[in-house]
Motif scaffolding. Sequence first.
Motif, PDB file in Angstrom:
ATOM      1  N   ALA A  40      27.570  48.250  16.070  1.00  0.00           N
ATOM      2  CA  ALA A  40      26.598  47.711  15.105  1.00  0.00           C
ATOM      3  C   ALA A  40      25.936  46.449  15.655  1.00  0.00           C
ATOM      4  N   ALA A  41      25.292  46.588  16.795  1.00  0.00           N
ATOM      5  CA  ALA A  41      24.641  45.437  17.424  1.00  0.00           C
ATOM      6  C   ALA A  41      23.403  45.017  16.637  1.00  0.00           C
ATOM      7  N   ILE A  55      26.565  33.684  19.697  1.00  0.00           N
ATOM      8  CA  ILE A  55      27.044  35.045  19.919  1.00  0.00           C
ATOM      9  C   ILE A  55      28.394  35.213  19.222  1.00  0.00           C
ATOM     10  N   ALA A  56      28.435  36.125  18.256  1.00  0.00           N
ATOM     11  CA  ALA A  56      29.667  36.399  17.509  1.00  0.00           C
ATOM     12  C   ALA A  56      30.399  37.621  18.059  1.00  0.00           C
ATOM     13  N   GLY A  77      30.493  32.667  21.238  1.00  0.00           N
ATOM     14  CA  GLY A  77      30.257  31.304  20.792  1.00  0.00           C
ATOM     15  C   GLY A  77      29.106  30.601  21.489  1.00  0.00           C
ATOM     16  N   ARG A  78      28.514  31.248  22.485  1.00  0.00           N
ATOM     17  CA  ARG A  78      27.403  30.627  23.220  1.00  0.00           C
ATOM     18  C   ARG A  78      26.067  30.874  22.524  1.00  0.00           C
ATOM     19  N   THR A  79      25.150  29.961  22.746  1.00  0.00           N
ATOM     20  CA  THR A  79      23.792  30.085  22.219  1.00  0.00           C
ATOM     21  C   THR A  79      22.877  30.656  23.291  1.00  0.00           C
ATOM     22  N   ARG A  80      21.654  30.978  22.884  1.00  0.00           N
ATOM     23  CA  ARG A  80      20.663  31.438  23.860  1.00  0.00           C
ATOM     24  C   ARG A  80      20.434  30.368  24.916  1.00  0.00           C
ATOM     25  N   ALA A  81      20.372  29.112  24.484  1.00  0.00           N
ATOM     26  CA  ALA A  81      20.159  28.014  25.426  1.00  0.00           C
ATOM     27  C   ALA A  81      21.297  27.932  26.448  1.00  0.00           C
TER      28      ALA A  81
END
Length: 152
Positions: free
Chosen positions: A30-31, A57-58, A83-87
Amino acid sequence: MTDTQDLIQLYSKRILALAADIPHAERLAAAQGSGTRRSPLCGSTVTVDVTLDGDRIAAFGQDVKACALGQASASVLGAAALGRTRADVAAAHDALRAMLKEGGPAPDAPFDGLAVLEPAREFKNRHASILLPYEATLDAIDAALARAAETA
């Protein structure tokens, strides 16, 4: 060193160990967003699925069909993605690219495991495969963010 010796050095035990143990090596059912990147030079293909919690990112899944170097790169990413962001991912991509193409330092933690790929600097035909997991992840995050904006 001969070209053969250079290749043996490039495919070190650490790179092969990373390639053999890729975290989150399954597509998500379920992306919220997906991204696929392919290197026309070598045929490596990476597909990444993500779900986000806000801007982080979960859940992360990846299907990696690449050489050992691309697999090792995906392994480092898979271990650090949650846990990381796009940045965060963009900064890792940019640092990895600079390390390979401009002789820059290895990316900072939690992506510092990419330092193992420094010997690949001399093998320009491998750079695209190494960068694919990060590019596919950025595409997946962008797709998830666009989907969230449509439903907001």
